[in-house]
Design a protein around this motif. Structure first.
Motif, mmCIF file in Angstrom:
data_model
loop_
_atom_site.group_PDB
_atom_site.id
_atom_site.type_symbol
_atom_site.label_atom_id
_atom_site.label_comp_id
_atom_site.label_asym_id
_atom_site.label_seq_id
_atom_site.Cartn_x
_atom_site.Cartn_y
_atom_site.Cartn_z
ATOM 1 N N ILE A 121 39.400 42.191 38.265
ATOM 2 C CA ILE A 121 39.809 43.537 38.229
ATOM 3 C C ILE A 121 40.655 43.898 37.201
ATOM 4 C CG2 ILE A 121 41.413 44.974 39.735
ATOM 5 C CD1 ILE A 121 40.858 43.179 42.012
ATOM 6 N N ALA A 122 41.476 43.078 36.529
ATOM 7 C CA ALA A 122 42.071 43.588 35.241
ATOM 8 C C ALA A 122 41.273 43.900 33.992
ATOM 9 C CB ALA A 122 43.335 42.381 34.827
ATOM 10 N N LYS A 123 40.453 42.901 33.867
ATOM 11 C CA LYS A 123 39.410 43.126 32.807
ATOM 12 C C LYS A 123 38.479 44.508 33.038
ATOM 13 C CE LYS A 123 38.997 38.398 31.141
ATOM 14 N NZ LYS A 123 38.032 37.042 31.361
ATOM 15 N N ASP A 124 38.005 44.578 33.971
ATOM 16 C CA ASP A 124 37.086 45.575 34.617
ATOM 17 C C ASP A 124 37.815 47.072 34.269
ATOM 18 O OD1 ASP A 124 35.012 44.070 34.993
ATOM 19 O OD2 ASP A 124 35.308 44.298 37.204
ATOM 20 N N TYR A 125 38.952 47.151 34.664
ATOM 21 C CA TYR A 125 39.945 48.059 34.610
ATOM 22 C C TYR A 125 40.263 48.852 33.367
ATOM 23 C CZ TYR A 125 43.709 51.747 35.317
ATOM 24 O OH TYR A 125 44.308 52.668 34.922
ATOM 25 N N PHE A 126 40.644 47.735 32.426
ATOM 26 C CA PHE A 126 41.090 48.089 30.889
ATOM 27 C C PHE A 126 39.857 48.196 30.092
ATOM 28 C CE2 PHE A 126 45.104 46.251 32.399
ATOM 29 C CZ PHE A 126 46.031 47.265 31.903
ATOM 30 N N ILE A 131 40.425 49.438 26.603
ATOM 31 C CA ILE A 131 41.551 48.784 26.172
ATOM 32 C C ILE A 131 41.377 47.340 26.152
ATOM 33 C CG2 ILE A 131 44.040 48.188 26.255
ATOM 34 C CD1 ILE A 131 44.162 50.888 27.534
ATOM 35 N N ARG A 132 41.401 46.372 24.824
ATOM 36 C CA ARG A 132 41.240 45.360 24.929
ATOM 37 C C ARG A 132 42.255 44.249 25.523
ATOM 38 N NH1 ARG A 132 40.803 42.678 19.589
ATOM 39 N NH2 ARG A 132 42.284 44.492 19.030
ATOM 40 N N VAL A 133 42.069 43.321 26.410
ATOM 41 C CA VAL A 133 42.755 42.515 27.115
ATOM 42 C C VAL A 133 42.626 41.148 26.983
ATOM 43 C CG1 VAL A 133 43.526 44.432 28.660
ATOM 44 C CG2 VAL A 133 41.659 42.722 29.201
ATOM 45 N N GLU A 134 43.615 40.201 27.035
ATOM 46 C CA GLU A 134 43.806 38.978 27.174
ATOM 47 C C GLU A 134 44.263 38.592 28.575
ATOM 48 O OE1 GLU A 134 45.663 37.163 23.797
ATOM 49 O OE2 GLU A 134 44.049 37.442 22.420
ATOM 50 N N THR A 135 43.570 38.033 29.389
ATOM 51 C CA THR A 135 44.365 37.704 30.654
ATOM 52 C C THR A 135 44.913 36.389 31.000
ATOM 53 O OG1 THR A 135 42.095 37.045 31.652
ATOM 54 C CG2 THR A 135 42.820 39.603 31.859
ATOM 55 N N ILE A 136 45.814 36.370 31.875
ATOM 56 C CA ILE A 136 46.510 35.015 32.115
ATOM 57 C C ILE A 136 46.405 35.044 33.563
ATOM 58 C CG2 ILE A 136 48.514 33.361 32.045
ATOM 59 C CD1 ILE A 136 49.469 34.892 29.501
ATOM 60 N N LYS A 137 45.723 33.842 34.068
ATOM 61 C CA LYS A 137 45.460 33.758 35.721
ATOM 62 C C LYS A 137 47.058 33.232 36.233
ATOM 63 C CE LYS A 137 43.469 33.511 39.768
ATOM 64 N NZ LYS A 137 42.261 32.627 39.952
ATOM 65 N N LEU A 138 47.563 33.954 37.174
ATOM 66 C CA LEU A 138 48.764 33.192 37.638
ATOM 67 C C LEU A 138 48.441 33.522 39.295
ATOM 68 C CD1 LEU A 138 51.728 34.686 35.467
ATOM 69 C CD2 LEU A 138 50.697 32.450 35.671
ATOM 70 N N ASN A 139 49.094 32.491 40.068
ATOM 71 C CA ASN A 139 48.708 32.482 41.509
ATOM 72 C C ASN A 139 50.115 33.006 42.195
ATOM 73 O OD1 ASN A 139 46.013 31.784 41.657
ATOM 74 N ND2 ASN A 139 46.752 29.888 40.749
ATOM 75 N N GLY A 140 51.174 33.164 41.496
ATOM 76 C CA GLY A 140 52.507 33.372 42.444
ATOM 77 C C GLY A 140 53.683 33.781 41.302
#
Length: 208
Positions: A121-126, A131-140
């Motif tokens: 969702i984050a990548k698709d939105y940005f 806007i280029r993004v690097e995502t970090i997966k967190l679960n909590g």
């Protein structure tokens, strides 16, 4: 008449869904929030309810292990599957949002670091914003990421905004409205059309 199998996760959404089921005459006398049963049947033995992790509901439905699933729109958006989305139950309402420090601005310069349990969702939105993004997966504890410099912003579910406020964060941009949806296996819809349509129709009537 064959049984309908419904998959959903336990929790507040399940509790609210159970109340809706009761309104349309589907009662699960064996259900209570302390039960550890993973499979229960309604009192008329027409509906089998299976409890799975909410994130797995679409997988069970897509693969035919369940005819119907009740799951949040955020889960559907994060991991799209080949099912029919037939109804918005209007329960569990919240938003998916970008959140961070109030002064945070987005630019087209250096990539934005985004912490989220919703990297798709984050990548698709940005990406849609250019806007280029690097995502970090967190679960909590997603809110912790900006506080310790792990990420510039987060993408998360926001219901009341209390946790954000208590940590000095705010909603910067709303991505989507989220609520519980009814999804249906495509093969089941073809073979159990009348049952599924009746179920959907009853739920819609209960909500009106």
């Amino acid at each position: 008449m064959t049984q309908l199998t419904i998959a959903m996760g336990k929790g507040r959404t399940a509790d609210r869904a159970m109340k809706l089921f009761e309104q349309v005459g589907i009662r699960f006398s064996d259900y209570h929030d302390k039960s550890r049963k993973l499979v229960i049947y309604d009192d008329d033995n027409k509906v089998k309810l299976i409890f799975v992790k909410a994130v797995d509901v679409p997988t069970y439905v897509e693969n035919g292990a369940a005819d119907i699933g009740i799951v949040g729109k955020d889960t559907i958006m994060e991991d799209p599957v080949d099912v029919y989305e037939l109804m918005d139950l209007g329960i569990g309402k919240c938003i998916v949002a970008v959140a961070g420090f109030p002064e945070k601005e987005f630019t087209n310069g250096a990539p934005l670091t985004v912490a989220s349990k919703y990297p798709t969702i984050a990548k698709d939105y940005f990406n849609g914003q250019g806007i280029r993004v690097e995502t970090i997966k967190l679960n909590g504890s997603i809110e912790l990421a900006p506080l310790i410099g792990l990420a510039d912003v987060i993408v998360d579910i926001v219901e009341t905004g209390t946790t954000l406020k208590e940590n000095g964060l705010v909603v910067l941009e709303k991505i989507a409205d989220v609520s519980a949806r009814v999804i249906v296996n495509k093969a089941s819809y073809a073979t159990k059309t009348s049952q599924i349509q009746q179920f959907i129709g009853d739920l819609k009537a209960a909500l009106e």
